[in-house]
Design a protein around this motif. Structure first.
Motif: not given
Lengths: 345, 345
Positions: B296-297, B299-301, B303-307
């Motif tokens: 889960f993390t 995936a969540a982090l 997507a955020e990391g690559v904007g």
């Protein structure tokens, strides 16, 4: 001028072929590629786990803290704590904007910004450590950093105090996703309604569900229940343990006349709350997990085990314009601004 | 007749207040509540991890395996292995259908069915162990079981061999979700295209995306690539390591002329494939994680990391009519039926 990859792979020194976050070492030379932004850094906001580890390793001594931090950046080209694996974010001013970046974003040189991507993937050079604020995990420095084309950031608004902006930006994803998910007339359950992200979600849920919708907060204690109620955005706030799946199901059933939630938003950072979220939601409804304590398998197998056909979404910390959407809540909602100023700034 | 809870909480003996799956002990008396189905059990299909543990504990001795299995059910009222925590599924015939169940489902007494909820939450009584098939983790028994109102199941079709039906039902969720997600004209990437669930997804993706869509398979080796290609459902099958995010991004970029996938379906059971799925997908697109190895993390982090503003969905093993949708693929697609008969039955 050299052309860069949107994800910054051109800065990876070792191991080659990885993305900047998992890589061990980045090139932190400050000649920008065509799609990068050069930032004059003012403050590093170190991830809490990382700062605590460094502080303990240094025995609380500020000179040693400074030495450890500069050591990490010298070795890795980024402030990526090798023990905790975590980073943080930074605040600074845009100094130079690559020609391939211009036109894609309204950012202008001279503007103050906060990066919303982790320091664990941000090329950084520290020239001087000026001041260490141990109580808030912040370190004032002289130095520079690079923002990649894919790197998300927020221009810090002139009309809001910086600490307030940072508190909001920290949880910007949840409110913006709520704004995009909730439709007029929806019944919305927000688990963790009295917390930082929960409060922002309440505002957006009320705004989007409107007068024909229903907004139900769930909070674990009197204080957080009262806080959620004081916003005026909830039809009702239920007091319940977020891990008590049956208790929450029965309370939501009563509050919705048996209809259950169209959208459930999970904003609590404790484990074992997947099934509560699933059982609070109607068949065909939507569960949004913003909690980083969510277990993928508990959610997937939990829904299957109770035969519930719900769409479950992994909370993406980023969605388009999330910073603008969330920061604007502080202008639209005097009651939330007051709560945030009291609690987080 | 006693009224039951849809989720079977009326059968929980200890600890009270829990759902049947996490509970230690269930009431396995075979007088049904108004919303239950009584099943004459024929075969227990024990979860692989559970069966292996029991076999090892018994030193491979069949009498000891039988004794351990009856012991578990005697103590817990369900075949919920206390060491591995896992269950399995069962095959049997509906014997009695509660009055509150009737009308909600077309199930009739006498029909053969497979339960699609775990044995770890299914009240079970074993009267006799008739035969143990160690090679396929199956045990023929005489006994009875209870299906709750929320318990999902599939009536076993008369026109398909039982082993074939079970192989399809094991991964029924992925294909049915694909059928619901993919729209005409979509570009679809399926990671793990040559595996059991991947193959079924290829069929549904092609059917739904249609002639104006694009179906791109990704497979790790020649054999699985050839298998995916042999279906005729792919525009192209790329060979790539599912964990190689940049490699997959570049190959999908080339295959889509830079457009990237509208929908990416992850069907591989290896870790570290979240970022590959995210980077294969266009901004505003959708990633469906069916892999139980998904973090889960990450995936969540990630997507955020690559904007990347993608909607990421947790694979729900259940969606309405998933068994019927998936079993029908074996009738619609002679080529997949042949592959499944060769590989899985």
């Amino acid at each position: 001028m050299r052309k860069g990859c949107p994800y910054g792979t051109h800065r990876v020194i070792e191991p080659r072929g990885l993305l900047p976050q998992p890589a061990w070492k980045l090139d932190n030379s400050m000649n920008i590629y065509d799609n990068e932004v050069l930032i004059d850094v003012e403050v590093l906001n170190i991830d809490s786990a990382s700062f605590t580890q460094i502080e303990e390793e240094a025995g609380g001594d500020e000179k040693k803290i400074a030495a450890i931090m500069t050591g990490i950046v010298k070795e890795r080209g980024k402030h990526h704590n090798p023990v905790t694996g975590s980073g943080g974010m930074l605040i600074g001013r845009a100094k130079e904007i690559g020609p391939a970046w211009r036109g894609k974003s309204p950012l202008e040189a001279g503007q103050r910004l906060a990066t919303l991507v982790s320091l664990s993937l941000t090329p950084l050079r520290i020239d001087k450590i000026k001041k260490i604020h141990k109580d808030i995990d912040q370190v004032e420095i002289e130095g520079q950093a690079i923002l990649f084309e894919s790197g998300i950031f927020a221009v810090l608004p002139e009309d809001l105090p910086q600490t307030l902006s940072l508190a909001v930006l920290d949880v910007a994803g949840a409110a913006a996703q709520t704004a995009k998910l909730v439709r007029p007339g929806d019944r919305v359950v927000i688990i963790g309604a009295g917390g930082k992200s929960g409060l922002l979600c309440l505002f957006e849920a009320r705004k989007r569900a409107g007068v024909t919708g229903q907004v139900i907060g769930i909070a674990p204690r009197e204080t957080s229940k009262n806080r959620a109620e004081s916003t005026g955005y909830c039809d009702v706030v239920l007091m319940a343990d977020a891990a008590d799946a049956l208790g929450i199901m029965n309370q939501v059933k009563a509050a919705t006349g048996g209809a259950m939630a169209d959208v459930t938003i999970n904003c609590v950072n404790i484990p074992n709350t997947e099934l509560s979220s699933i059982l609070a939601t109607r068949d065909g409804g939507l569960v949004y997990f913003f909690s980083m304590a969510t277990s993928f398998t508990a959610a997937a197998l939990g829904a299957e085990g109770v035969g519930k056909d719900v769409t479950m979404i992994v909370g993406n910390g980023y969605t388009r314009d999330h910073a603008a959407i969330s920061l604007n809540i502080m202008r639209e909602s005097p009651v939330l601004r007051k709560i945030f100023e009291e609690l987080y700034s």
